[in-house]
Design a protein around this motif. Structure first.
Motif, PDB file in Angstrom:
ATOM      1  N   VAL A   9     -75.520  73.376  -0.563  1.00  0.00           N
ATOM      2  CA  VAL A   9     -74.137  73.513   0.584  1.00  0.00           C
ATOM      3  C   VAL A   9     -73.050  73.883  -1.333  1.00  0.00           C
ATOM      4  N   GLY A  10     -72.381  75.383  -1.356  1.00  0.00           N
ATOM      5  CA  GLY A  10     -71.115  75.300  -1.809  1.00  0.00           C
ATOM      6  C   GLY A  10     -70.158  74.807  -1.730  1.00  0.00           C
ATOM      7  N   VAL A  11     -69.691  74.398  -2.188  1.00  0.00           N
ATOM      8  CA  VAL A  11     -68.150  74.187  -1.796  1.00  0.00           C
ATOM      9  C   VAL A  11     -66.994  73.989  -2.499  1.00  0.00           C
ATOM     10  N   GLU A  12     -65.375  75.137  -2.344  1.00  0.00           N
ATOM     11  CA  GLU A  12     -65.083  75.156  -3.404  1.00  0.00           C
ATOM     12  C   GLU A  12     -63.907  73.923  -3.187  1.00  0.00           C
ATOM     13  N   THR A  13     -63.531  73.805  -3.910  1.00  0.00           N
ATOM     14  CA  THR A  13     -62.277  72.873  -4.352  1.00  0.00           C
ATOM     15  C   THR A  13     -61.510  72.795  -5.385  1.00  0.00           C
ATOM     16  N   LYS A  14     -60.181  71.806  -4.804  1.00  0.00           N
ATOM     17  CA  LYS A  14     -59.027  72.150  -5.973  1.00  0.00           C
ATOM     18  C   LYS A  14     -59.098  70.868  -7.411  1.00  0.00           C
ATOM     19  N   ASP A  15     -60.042  70.011  -6.625  1.00  0.00           N
ATOM     20  CA  ASP A  15     -60.097  68.943  -7.447  1.00  0.00           C
ATOM     21  C   ASP A  15     -61.879  68.720  -7.514  1.00  0.00           C
ATOM     22  N   THR A  16     -61.687  68.614  -8.770  1.00  0.00           N
ATOM     23  CA  THR A  16     -64.223  68.278  -9.093  1.00  0.00           C
ATOM     24  C   THR A  16     -64.050  67.162  -9.406  1.00  0.00           C
ATOM     25  N   GLN A  17     -63.326  66.403  -9.798  1.00  0.00           N
ATOM     26  CA  GLN A  17     -63.180  65.525 -10.649  1.00  0.00           C
ATOM     27  C   GLN A  17     -63.410  64.658  -9.117  1.00  0.00           C
ATOM     28  N   GLN A  18     -62.475  64.268  -8.181  1.00  0.00           N
ATOM     29  CA  GLN A  18     -62.247  63.107  -6.606  1.00  0.00           C
ATOM     30  C   GLN A  18     -62.821  63.555  -6.230  1.00  0.00           C
ATOM     31  N   TRP A  19     -63.596  65.161  -5.860  1.00  0.00           N
ATOM     32  CA  TRP A  19     -65.306  65.165  -5.206  1.00  0.00           C
ATOM     33  C   TRP A  19     -66.365  64.215  -6.387  1.00  0.00           C
ATOM     34  N   SER A  21     -66.041  62.070  -8.141  1.00  0.00           N
ATOM     35  CA  SER A  21     -66.169  60.158  -7.930  1.00  0.00           C
ATOM     36  C   SER A  21     -66.134  59.146  -6.327  1.00  0.00           C
ATOM     37  N   PHE A  22     -65.802  60.437  -5.799  1.00  0.00           N
ATOM     38  CA  PHE A  22     -66.541  60.655  -3.988  1.00  0.00           C
ATOM     39  C   PHE A  22     -67.464  60.808  -3.490  1.00  0.00           C
ATOM     40  N   ALA A  23     -68.732  61.295  -4.148  1.00  0.00           N
ATOM     41  CA  ALA A  23     -70.080  61.548  -4.474  1.00  0.00           C
ATOM     42  C   ALA A  23     -70.389  60.638  -4.478  1.00  0.00           C
ATOM     43  N   GLU A  24     -69.992  59.898  -6.204  1.00  0.00           N
ATOM     44  CA  GLU A  24     -70.669  59.393  -6.582  1.00  0.00           C
ATOM     45  C   GLU A  24     -70.667  57.889  -5.955  1.00  0.00           C
ATOM     46  N   GLU A  25     -68.952  57.042  -5.941  1.00  0.00           N
ATOM     47  CA  GLU A  25     -68.928  55.866  -5.311  1.00  0.00           C
ATOM     48  C   GLU A  25     -69.451  55.700  -4.171  1.00  0.00           C
ATOM     49  N   VAL A  26     -69.033  56.251  -3.397  1.00  0.00           N
ATOM     50  CA  VAL A  26     -69.270  56.695  -1.923  1.00  0.00           C
ATOM     51  C   VAL A  26     -69.840  56.423  -0.813  1.00  0.00           C
ATOM     52  N   LEU A  27     -70.584  58.209  -1.432  1.00  0.00           N
ATOM     53  CA  LEU A  27     -71.730  58.706  -0.884  1.00  0.00           C
ATOM     54  C   LEU A  27     -73.076  58.070  -1.332  1.00  0.00           C
TER      55      LEU A  27
END
Ligand SMILES: [Fe+2]
Length: 289
Positions: A9-19, A21-27
């Motif tokens: 799945v490809g996602v577009e975001t204004k803030d890749t760094q927030q993503w 951290s969310f992916a590594e720390e939460v998911l």
């Protein structure tokens, strides 16, 4: 057409760094940064399953459906052309960016950009989650499932059954249609779910129920908005809860999904989406339209 699974799945975001951290720390996913600035999220033996691209909006960029090999991709290309669907072939550079050997691009009846691909790169170093969890159910079932909000759910489902060869799994009253392309109960579902259109959620299936519980504790501790409390779905039997991603759409973190056997499966209509739980909350940031 021989679609095996939801590959990426490809996602577009204004803030890749927030993503990241969310992916590594939460998911519990592993994030690496590609040369073009995309953050690639790994959850199994593939080099990535979610690609997060820098952009000026938040939402779905594309869905990547996997076919087994080059002849299957060529056959799919012919079939799409016969049905009058405009298809673009991925250039060598685009294939290199996606880390696949071959790629077709077109748009589905819900307006989502789709990619058909074969030959995604494997990473021979075993996947190690970033948190002490047991990992994710993928393989032949693909990376999980997505649910897409659209006012034209029926037309979208017809596109997936008639053009792409998916099968209907079941219906939740008149509001949601669930479809499968392998034994995972659904790889995609469509429904209106309020006004607007776009990605409602991506589901990731953990290998252990405790991984879901540990993640639930962590999400609460970090005060990440919860879209739906713990519960169990009535159709795919998934034990799960939903949290808000940095892009507004939700991540369903689940365990224990039911498998579909096409030789015995009967389509049903469900009168409620969950057997128990899944209490809904209003989210502070609405999913992108
Ligand atoms: Fe779901």
């Amino acid at each position: 057409m021989q679609i095996l699974a939801l590959g990426y799945v490809g996602v577009e975001t204004k803030d890749t760094q927030q993503w990241a951290s969310f992916a590594e720390e939460v998911l519990g996913l592993r994030a690496t940064e590609a040369q073009d600035g995309a953050v690639l999220l790994r959850m199994d033996d593939r080099v990535y399953r979610i690609a997060v691209h820098p952009g000026n909006r938040d939402g779905l960029a594309y869905l990547g459906w996997e076919v087994p090999n080059e002849p299957a991709l060529e056959q799919a290309s012919d079939e799409l052309a016969r049905q009058g669907i405009a298809v673009e072939r991925g250039t060598d550079e685009e294939c290199a960016r996606r880390q696949v050997r071959g790629l077709l691009r077109f748009v589905d009846a819900a307006g989502s950009p789709l990619e058909l691909f074969y030959g995604q790169r494997f990473n021979s170093v075993p996947f190690l989650p970033t948190r002490p969890i047991s990992g994710f159910v993928t393989g032949q079932l693909g990376m999980g499932h997505v649910v897409v909000r659209t006012p034209e759910a029926q037309a979208a489902a017809e596109f997936y059954t008639k053009v792409l060869g998916f099968r209907i799994s079941d219906y939740f009253m008149d509001s949601l249609i669930f479809l499968h392309c392998n034994a995972r109960h659904h790889s995609i579902a469509f429904g209106s779910m309020g006004p607007g259109r776009g990605l409602h959620h991506i589901m990731l299936e953990a290998k252990s129920f405790d991984d879901v519980g540990l993640n639930y504790d962590l999400v609460r501790e970090r005060q990440i908005p919860i879209g739906m409390e713990l519960g169990r779905h009535s159709n795919d039997w998934m034990y799960s809860f939903y949290m808000q991603s940095p892009s507004g759409f939700q991540i369903e973190y689940g365990y224990g999904g039911r498998l579909v056997d096409d030789s015995t499966w009967t389509v049903t209509q469900l009168d409620q989406p969950s057997i128990w739980g899944h209490q809904r909350h209003e989210l502070p940031v609405q999913a992108p339209a």
